[in-house]
Design a protein around this motif. Structure first.
Motif, PDB file in Angstrom:
ATOM      1  N   GLU A  17       0.819  -1.210   0.000  1.00 39.08           N
ATOM      2  CA  GLU A  17       0.000   0.000   0.000  1.00 39.08           C
ATOM      3  C   GLU A  17       0.856   1.265   0.000  1.00 39.08           C
ATOM      4  N   PHE A  18       2.143   1.118   0.270  1.00 43.63           N
ATOM      5  CA  PHE A  18       3.051   2.261   0.207  1.00 43.63           C
ATOM      6  C   PHE A  18       3.532   2.450  -1.235  1.00 43.63           C
ATOM      7  N   ARG A  19       3.911   3.667  -1.537  1.00 41.88           N
ATOM      8  CA  ARG A  19       4.522   3.994  -2.826  1.00 41.88           C
ATOM      9  C   ARG A  19       5.790   4.793  -2.557  1.00 41.88           C
ATOM     10  N   CYS A  20       6.753   4.154  -1.934  1.00 41.82           N
ATOM     11  CA  CYS A  20       7.973   4.842  -1.535  1.00 41.82           C
ATOM     12  C   CYS A  20       8.697   5.395  -2.760  1.00 41.82           C
ATOM     13  N   LEU A  21       9.140   6.618  -2.647  1.00 39.52           N
ATOM     14  CA  LEU A  21       9.760   7.317  -3.769  1.00 39.52           C
ATOM     15  C   LEU A  21      10.990   6.583  -4.290  1.00 39.52           C
ATOM     16  N   TYR A  22      11.660   5.851  -3.416  1.00 39.60           N
ATOM     17  CA  TYR A  22      12.924   5.206  -3.773  1.00 39.60           C
ATOM     18  C   TYR A  22      12.805   3.684  -3.772  1.00 39.60           C
ATOM     19  N   CYS A  23      11.617   3.150  -3.797  1.00 37.51           N
ATOM     20  CA  CYS A  23      11.413   1.705  -3.640  1.00 37.51           C
ATOM     21  C   CYS A  23      12.310   0.901  -4.579  1.00 37.51           C
TER      22      CYS A  23
END
Length: 249
Positions: free
Chosen positions: A36-42
């Protein structure tokens, strides 16, 4: 309509057979789909989609883990990562129960955003939680992930209250999560947690950029440099003011 087969399969992105990064010892690391996260650096942007990946029967995962059991004698075991494994907690429960009956050490790598009765039941079979805290400031956390950190901090409170040991993992991103005030605030917030065994500083890298490109997505931090050794040492020095065991991964 969900079939009986569906209730016993997990959406798996990939499996690392001899992991030494996600928990103690040699580990079988199961990376699950969905987050559910959309981390900028995933670094695993290809795990975002809950419905992607390979549908893998829990019997097959159990067999693979038991075949590797001899390699776990040095304190290793199996780690469920992702993506976000708590999204599939209901299906993980019977698998974890069987693994514990075999005496296996189980780690859960989670962002702590989901805490429901399935997750609480699943945690009964988890020996160690690897809790990813992206930022202690909720607004900055939302900027990084698209979600506030309220649930993550409550998850940590639950672990502490229920005497569940955990490691705290923190990605050190220049100009995003390496601010002096933020580092001290995180230390002050967690310094009295008795179940917090270790803090892992994870230097920022761009190893997953190609995954964004393959998926036709624009990587969100193209101009952010990797940490200098001095920046990493600076953060480690601060955290060592609050925690006994601080490592750089």
């Amino acid at each position: 309509m969900q079939t009986l087969q569906d209730t016993k399969t997990l959406n798996v992105h990939s499996i690392e057979s001899f992991g030494t990064y996600d928990g103690p010892g040699i580990r079988m690391v199961v990376f699950l789909q969905g987050c559910e996260f959309r981390c900028l650096y995933c670094g695993n942007a290809d795990t975002f989609d809950c419905d992607a990946g390979d549908k893998t029967h829990i019997d097959d995962l159990f067999k693979e883990a038991t075949h590797m059991k001899s390699y776990f004698s040095n304190g290793g075991g199996i780690t469920f990562s992702g993506g976000e494994p708590c999204l599939q907690a209901k299906k993980l429960i019977p698998l974890m129960k069987r693994l514990k009956e075999e005496g296996m050490h189980i780690c859960l790598d989670t962002n702590g955003h989901i805490l429901n009765h399935y997750v609480e039941e699943m945690l009964q079979y988890v020996d160690l939680v690897l809790l990813d805290v992206k930022h202690i400031d909720s607004d900055q956390h939302e900027k990084i992930t698209g979600r506030t950190n309220e649930n993550t901090l409550k998850f940590a409170e639950y672990l502490e209250a229920n005497q569940k040991q955990f490691w705290l993992r923190y990605v050190l991103v220049p100009d995003l999560s390496d601010q002096l005030e933020a580092l001290h605030r995180l230390g002050q917030h967690f310094q009295d947690y008795t179940q917090l065994q270790k803090v892992e500083i994870q230097p920022y890298h761009k190893l997953g950029v190609h995954k964004w490109e393959l998926m036709g997505m624009e990587y969100q931090l193209p101009n952010t440099p990797q940490n200098t050794p001095e920046q990493i040492a600076f953060a480690k020095d601060i955290y060592e003011q609050y925690f006994r065991d601080v490592v750089v991964n």
